[in-house]
Design a protein around this motif. Sequence first.
Motif, PDB file in Angstrom:
ATOM      1  N   ALA A 192       0.834  -1.209   0.000  1.00  0.00           N
ATOM      2  CA  ALA A 192       0.000   0.000   0.000  1.00  0.00           C
ATOM      3  C   ALA A 192       0.866   1.256   0.000  1.00  0.00           C
ATOM      4  O   ALA A 192       0.567   2.233  -0.715  1.00  0.00           O
ATOM      5  N   ALA A 193       1.957   1.254   0.789  1.00  0.00           N
ATOM      6  CA  ALA A 193       2.833   2.428   0.831  1.00  0.00           C
ATOM      7  C   ALA A 193       3.495   2.684  -0.525  1.00  0.00           C
ATOM      8  O   ALA A 193       3.561   3.828  -0.998  1.00  0.00           O
ATOM      9  N   ALA A 194       3.961   1.623  -1.165  1.00  0.00           N
ATOM     10  CA  ALA A 194       4.599   1.794  -2.475  1.00  0.00           C
ATOM     11  C   ALA A 194       3.587   2.226  -3.538  1.00  0.00           C
ATOM     12  O   ALA A 194       3.888   3.073  -4.393  1.00  0.00           O
ATOM     13  N   ALA A 195       2.385   1.656  -3.487  1.00  0.00           N
ATOM     14  CA  ALA A 195       1.369   1.999  -4.492  1.00  0.00           C
ATOM     15  C   ALA A 195       0.896   3.440  -4.338  1.00  0.00           C
ATOM     16  O   ALA A 195       0.728   4.164  -5.331  1.00  0.00           O
ATOM     17  N   VAL A 196       0.681   3.866  -3.094  1.00  0.00           N
ATOM     18  CA  VAL A 196       0.233   5.248  -2.875  1.00  0.00           C
ATOM     19  C   VAL A 196       1.308   6.238  -3.284  1.00  0.00           C
ATOM     20  O   VAL A 196       1.034   7.264  -3.932  1.00  0.00           O
ATOM     21  N   MET A 197       2.551   5.961  -2.939  1.00  0.00           N
ATOM     22  CA  MET A 197       3.636   6.867  -3.308  1.00  0.00           C
ATOM     23  C   MET A 197       3.832   6.914  -4.825  1.00  0.00           C
ATOM     24  O   MET A 197       4.086   7.991  -5.406  1.00  0.00           O
ATOM     25  N   GLY A 198       3.716   5.765  -5.475  1.00  0.00           N
ATOM     26  CA  GLY A 198       3.934   5.723  -6.911  1.00  0.00           C
ATOM     27  C   GLY A 198       2.838   6.368  -7.731  1.00  0.00           C
ATOM     28  O   GLY A 198       3.063   6.690  -8.912  1.00  0.00           O
ATOM     29  N   THR A 199       1.678   6.571  -7.158  1.00  0.00           N
ATOM     30  CA  THR A 199       0.554   7.182  -7.885  1.00  0.00           C
ATOM     31  C   THR A 199       0.236   8.583  -7.386  1.00  0.00           C
ATOM     32  O   THR A 199      -0.856   9.093  -7.660  1.00  0.00           O
ATOM     33  N   THR A 200       1.148   9.204  -6.675  1.00  0.00           N
ATOM     34  CA  THR A 200       0.893  10.519  -6.101  1.00  0.00           C
ATOM     35  C   THR A 200       1.462  11.615  -7.004  1.00  0.00           C
ATOM     36  O   THR A 200       2.665  11.630  -7.295  1.00  0.00           O
ATOM     37  N   SER A 201       0.622  12.498  -7.438  1.00  0.00           N
ATOM     38  CA  SER A 201       1.017  13.678  -8.224  1.00  0.00           C
ATOM     39  C   SER A 201      -0.147  14.665  -8.206  1.00  0.00           C
ATOM     40  O   SER A 201      -1.314  14.268  -8.067  1.00  0.00           O
ATOM     41  N   GLN A 202       0.185  15.932  -8.341  1.00  0.00           N
ATOM     42  CA  GLN A 202      -0.838  16.981  -8.317  1.00  0.00           C
ATOM     43  C   GLN A 202      -0.373  18.154  -9.168  1.00  0.00           C
ATOM     44  O   GLN A 202       0.800  18.525  -9.152  1.00  0.00           O
ATOM     45  N   ASN A 203      -1.314  18.716  -9.915  1.00  0.00           N
ATOM     46  CA  ASN A 203      -1.053  19.885 -10.757  1.00  0.00           C
ATOM     47  C   ASN A 203      -1.827  21.083 -10.210  1.00  0.00           C
ATOM     48  O   ASN A 203      -2.995  20.962  -9.846  1.00  0.00           O
ATOM     49  N   LEU A 204      -1.145  22.222 -10.151  1.00  0.00           N
ATOM     50  CA  LEU A 204      -1.780  23.462  -9.719  1.00  0.00           C
ATOM     51  C   LEU A 204      -1.844  24.425 -10.902  1.00  0.00           C
ATOM     52  O   LEU A 204      -0.810  24.762 -11.489  1.00  0.00           O
ATOM     53  N   PRO A 205      -3.030  24.871 -11.266  1.00  0.00           N
ATOM     54  CA  PRO A 205      -3.125  25.830 -12.377  1.00  0.00           C
ATOM     55  C   PRO A 205      -2.610  27.210 -11.949  1.00  0.00           C
ATOM     56  O   PRO A 205      -2.824  27.649 -10.824  1.00  0.00           O
ATOM     57  N   PHE A 206      -1.926  27.853 -12.848  1.00  0.00           N
ATOM     58  CA  PHE A 206      -1.385  29.186 -12.567  1.00  0.00           C
ATOM     59  C   PHE A 206      -1.643  30.046 -13.801  1.00  0.00           C
ATOM     60  O   PHE A 206      -1.067  29.819 -14.864  1.00  0.00           O
ATOM     61  N   PHE A 207      -2.515  31.009 -13.667  1.00  0.00           N
ATOM     62  CA  PHE A 207      -2.945  31.910 -14.732  1.00  0.00           C
ATOM     63  C   PHE A 207      -3.708  31.146 -15.811  1.00  0.00           C
ATOM     64  O   PHE A 207      -4.896  31.357 -16.001  1.00  0.00           O
ATOM     65  N   THR A 208      -3.058  30.250 -16.513  1.00  0.00           N
ATOM     66  CA  THR A 208      -3.722  29.508 -17.580  1.00  0.00           C
ATOM     67  C   THR A 208      -3.471  28.028 -17.379  1.00  0.00           C
ATOM     68  O   THR A 208      -2.635  27.610 -16.576  1.00  0.00           O
ATOM     69  N   GLN A 209      -4.191  27.249 -18.137  1.00  0.00           N
ATOM     70  CA  GLN A 209      -4.032  25.812 -18.014  1.00  0.00           C
ATOM     71  C   GLN A 209      -2.735  25.311 -18.667  1.00  0.00           C
ATOM     72  O   GLN A 209      -2.333  24.180 -18.469  1.00  0.00           O
ATOM     73  N   PHE A 210      -2.084  26.178 -19.459  1.00  0.00           N
ATOM     74  CA  PHE A 210      -0.830  25.779 -20.091  1.00  0.00           C
ATOM     75  C   PHE A 210       0.376  26.056 -19.196  1.00  0.00           C
ATOM     76  O   PHE A 210       1.463  25.553 -19.458  1.00  0.00           O
ATOM     77  N   PHE A 211       0.207  26.837 -18.171  1.00  0.00           N
ATOM     78  CA  PHE A 211       1.303  27.146 -17.254  1.00  0.00           C
ATOM     79  C   PHE A 211       0.883  26.697 -15.868  1.00  0.00           C
ATOM     80  O   PHE A 211       0.028  27.323 -15.227  1.00  0.00           O
ATOM     81  N   GLN A 212       1.441  25.574 -15.397  1.00  0.00           N
ATOM     82  CA  GLN A 212       0.996  24.955 -14.159  1.00  0.00           C
ATOM     83  C   GLN A 212       2.203  24.554 -13.314  1.00  0.00           C
ATOM     84  O   GLN A 212       3.302  24.338 -13.823  1.00  0.00           O
ATOM     85  N   PHE A 213       1.935  24.451 -12.004  1.00  0.00           N
ATOM     86  CA  PHE A 213       2.893  23.863 -11.079  1.00  0.00           C
ATOM     87  C   PHE A 213       2.513  22.396 -10.884  1.00  0.00           C
ATOM     88  O   PHE A 213       1.350  22.075 -10.667  1.00  0.00           O
ATOM     89  N   GLN A 214       3.509  21.541 -10.919  1.00  0.00           N
ATOM     90  CA  GLN A 214       3.275  20.105 -10.776  1.00  0.00           C
ATOM     91  C   GLN A 214       4.184  19.551  -9.693  1.00  0.00           C
ATOM     92  O   GLN A 214       5.364  19.913  -9.611  1.00  0.00           O
ATOM     93  N   ALA A 215       3.608  18.686  -8.885  1.00  0.00           N
ATOM     94  CA  ALA A 215       4.375  17.986  -7.844  1.00  0.00           C
ATOM     95  C   ALA A 215       4.153  16.490  -8.010  1.00  0.00           C
ATOM     96  O   ALA A 215       3.000  16.026  -8.054  1.00  0.00           O
ATOM     97  N   SER A 216       5.222  15.740  -8.121  1.00  0.00           N
ATOM     98  CA  SER A 216       5.150  14.293  -8.282  1.00  0.00           C
ATOM     99  C   SER A 216       6.223  13.653  -7.407  1.00  0.00           C
ATOM    100  O   SER A 216       7.205  14.302  -7.020  1.00  0.00           O
ATOM    101  N   TYR A 217       6.033  12.400  -7.120  1.00  0.00           N
ATOM    102  CA  TYR A 217       6.979  11.718  -6.225  1.00  0.00           C
ATOM    103  C   TYR A 217       8.365  11.631  -6.849  1.00  0.00           C
ATOM    104  O   TYR A 217       9.381  11.667  -6.135  1.00  0.00           O
TER     105      TYR A 217
END
Length: 234
Positions: free
Chosen positions: A90-115
């Motif tokens: 479960a720990a490996a699966a959750v970590m391996g599927t964790t990512s999030q995108n933050l929109p900034f001004f437009t949908q073409f310019f975003q902040f992304q966080a991934s493991y």
Amino acid sequence: MDLSRSGRDSGDIAIPVREVSKSSKSGKESGDIPIPVREVKSSRSGKGVPPVVMAPTIRLGNAPQAAGWKRGVGIIDLILRVCAITATLAAAAVMGTTSQNLPFFTQFFQFQASYDDFPTFTFFLAGNAITCAYLLLSLPFSIVCIVRPHIVGARMLLLIFDTLALALTMAAASAAAAIVYLAHNGNPNTNWPQLCQQFNEFCPRVSGAVVGSFLAVFILVALVILSAAALRRN
């Protein structure tokens, strides 16, 4: 016939003969002291005599009790391994599927966080995956310890590799916990921002994966203690 006279006449010397009474049968009458003689048997000279071997004393009453105790330890060991497999997977699966995108001004310019943006989280994923694979491979050895509770080789192998898996999982979980702490609280001295204020989905998932990995660490500690106790009873 007078022998004394005939001896004198003929020139022969007459030897007086003294009658000796036969008293050897009676020790008291002859004055003899009986000496008791003790017969000593030497073990070196007796080549044909087989040595006496004392059979060891075997207590049959404690053998079934010890076997039952070790079989119970083996059953608990198997259950804990299944729980550790679940936690690390479960720990490996959750970590391996964790990512999030933050929109900034437009949908073409975003902040992304991934493991995989953090080498520590990549090490965390690899460490928990290796531990999970090892625990899966160790299940047959755990079953052998239940069927044959007095076996020592399989239990010794489990103890050694459980210790190695414990060290790997502990290192991965500790390193990931340090990064999660910085993500939640930040570090003003090094201008490390509090990333969890923006990434409100990324941080909870990563924190949950770290908690699951520490749960696997505690289970591995229990497995090492059980293996050591089973070997101690041998």
